[in-house]
Structures are given as C-alpha cells and as structure tokens.
Design an enzyme around this catalytic site. Structure first.
Site, mmCIF file in Angstrom:
data_model
loop_
_atom_site.group_PDB
_atom_site.id
_atom_site.type_symbol
_atom_site.label_atom_id
_atom_site.label_comp_id
_atom_site.label_asym_id
_atom_site.label_seq_id
_atom_site.Cartn_x
_atom_site.Cartn_y
_atom_site.Cartn_z
ATOM 1 N N ASP A 192 50.293 50.066 26.233
ATOM 2 C CA ASP A 192 50.302 48.729 26.839
ATOM 3 C C ASP A 192 49.336 47.789 26.112
ATOM 4 O O ASP A 192 48.184 48.156 25.868
ATOM 5 C CB ASP A 192 49.855 48.904 28.312
ATOM 6 N N HIS A 201 47.340 38.541 35.126
ATOM 7 C CA HIS A 201 46.852 39.924 35.124
ATOM 8 C C HIS A 201 45.626 40.084 36.039
ATOM 9 O O HIS A 201 44.804 39.178 36.132
ATOM 10 C CB HIS A 201 46.390 40.319 33.719
ATOM 11 N N HIS A 213 54.721 41.082 33.678
ATOM 12 C CA HIS A 213 53.344 41.610 33.734
ATOM 13 C C HIS A 213 52.619 40.957 34.910
ATOM 14 O O HIS A 213 53.038 39.921 35.402
ATOM 15 C CB HIS A 213 52.600 41.279 32.437
ATOM 16 N N GLY A 214 51.509 41.584 35.341
ATOM 17 C CA GLY A 214 50.694 40.969 36.398
ATOM 18 C C GLY A 214 51.349 41.007 37.764
ATOM 19 O O GLY A 214 51.099 40.140 38.601
ATOM 20 N N SER A 251 50.833 42.821 40.347
ATOM 21 C CA SER A 251 49.955 43.059 41.515
ATOM 22 C C SER A 251 49.621 41.757 42.229
ATOM 23 O O SER A 251 49.324 41.764 43.418
ATOM 24 C CB SER A 251 48.654 43.740 41.076
HETATM 25 ZN ZN LIG Z 1 50.167 43.117 30.972
#
Ligand SMILES: [Zn+2]
Length: 278
Positions: free
Chosen positions: A81, A175, A203-204, A206
């Site tokens: 990653d 992120h 991505h990110g 959460s």
């Molecule tokens: Zn990421």
C-alpha cells in the site's frame, strides 16, 4: 489457498460489489482478516503499508500473510500500500507479493505516469497487479479541495498510458479519520466509472459513513481501503479489556482482540457486498 493477484478476486467492472482491503500490522490483524474472509466466504486484500513495514518488517509481514492466507479457501491478495519509491516495490515483488500500489500523487502528473508505468511493468513481469493514483487523497485533519479531486479525462489518460489494473481516485475521503465525517462526490464517481476502463479504488474509507460507502459501491467503487477503523476497534477493545480483566492471560486478551477485529472486518464485507462471493 495460495494468495492471488487482484484480478483473481472475482471482481468485475459491472457487478456492484467491492473487495475490502484491510491493512494488517502483525500476525493478529492478519489472522483476524483471514478468519473473517473464511466465515463470510469473501475475497479480501491483506495490505502492507509503510508504517507497518517500519514497525514489523516487510519480509516478516509478507511471509505472515502468505502462511495465514493458506488457512482459507477464499481468494486473498497480498498488496503493498502507498509505495512512493520503486525500490520498495522491487523488494516486495521479489518476496512474492501479489499486488502493488504506487502512490505518485506528490509528483507532477508526467512523473506520476512515468514511475507508475515502470511499476506496472515490474508487477506484470512477476504476475502481480498494480494500482495507481490520480488526484490527491489527503491525510489527517486536511479536507479535500475540489482541485485535488480526480479529473475524469486525466484518469482515463492515466489508466491508458500506465496500464494500471486498478485506479485510486479522490472523491472527498481523507486518510486516517477516526470518526466518519467525510462525504463523497457521487456524481464525479459515476462519471469516472462510466469512462475509466479499470476498477476504481476508494482510500480513506474509515472516515466515510456507511450510507455513502454503499452508494459508492453502487456507483462503481470496486476496492475499499480500510485501515484506521480496525485500529480504533482494537484500541477500544484493549482499553476496556485491560481495565476490567487485569489478571487474565495476555493470550486471552489477544484472542478476544482478534475476534473484535474479525467481527469489524466481517461487518465491512457485508456492507461492501463481498460476503458470499468466494
Ligand atoms: Zn490510502
């Protein structure tokens, strides 16, 4: 089963489900994700990030992922990653990783195309898949500026020139968010999904509420990266457990901690629609 690359997880551009990418940092996280894949009959991506490599070592993490992914018949990919230099990609491929992401978002567009193309070639030569990124997905307290979001024309050109298998796009997520407060530009996502010829990656995740994640899958996201959420789950579990059960054996604490992480992973798999797809 032996781990596979990301093209072997059963995803397609059309089918509205996404594979979960879960960052792992040690044996416990790895086993928790693989247990959830097994119980949900779901494919999964075990992701190795730069902070975890600093913490545990690249070779140790890749080998742990290889061994533990054999504990299920569900397809599991091992993925590097946010690599920002070609040397670590080369090292990870030589250790048998199945997939790599090159993050050239801090470079100029032309440099990003150039370095990502090199990484794609190296990955394909080893039978691995490659993910690139166009647009900027910020970290921490930053918010996404409209200009940093992924431009569809640029994304199509980037995918064609580099040959990436997966493309990370910037739609509003950030992120490292410990609570869900970001929203996604779903119209931009629909436009990207219509035009870009490869699966799109978020991505990110959460920091994004569940409703927005479900819509993102319906609108074309095919891989969702989850990192902070699992760290928060385990930290909460340990905080409560260590206050209540100070006399318990440490291995019992770890075992129950893995259960808490596996439960959170399984819940994400159901939300992303990957449960039952293995
Ligand atoms: Zn990421």
């Amino acid at each position: 089963m032996n781990p596979c690359n990301m093209n072997e997880l059963g995803l397609s551009l059309e089918a509205p489900w996404a594979v979960g990418h879960f960052n792992i940092h040690n044996l416990e996280f790895t086993r928790a994700v693989v247990r959830a894949a097994e119980s949900e009959r779901s494919p999964a991506v075990l992701a190795v990030g730069m902070l975890s490599i600093k913490y545990m070592g690249l070779e140790a993490l890749i080998n742990a992922c290889k061994v533990i992914s054999m504990e299920t018949d569900a397809p599991i990919a091992i993925h590097l990653d946010h690599a920002r230099d070609v040397a670590i990609v080369k090292q990870a491929l030589s250790l048998g990783i199945n997939s790599v992401m090159f993050d050239g978002s801090a470079l100029s567009y032309e440099e990003n195309v150039d370095k990502t193309s090199q990484v794609v070639k190296m990955a394909h030569d080893c039978g691995a898949t490659a993910e690139g990124e166009v647009g900027i997905i910020p970290h921490g307290d930053a918010r996404v500026n409209k200009d940093d979001m992924t431009d569809p024309t640029m994304a199509v050109e980037f995918a064609e020139r580099t040959g990436v298998d997966f493309l990370a796009v910037s739609l509003g997520s950030v992120h490292g968010m410990k609570t869900a407060g970001a929203s996604l530009d779903q119209e931009l996502l629909q436009s990207l999904h219509r035009q870009v010829p490869v699966p799109l990656v978020l991505h990110g995740a959460s920091g994004v509420v569940d409703g927005h994640l479900a819509n993102a899958v319906a609108n074309g996201i095919r891989k969702i990266n989850v990192n902070t959420r699992l760290k928060v789950v385990l930290k909460k579990f340990f905080t409560s457990r260590l206050t209540r059960k100070q006399e318990a054996d440490l291995l019992e604490d770890y075992e129950l901690g893995m259960d808490a992480v596996a439960k959170a992973v399984a819940e994400r798999m159901r939300l992303f629609g990957s449960s039952g797809k293995a």
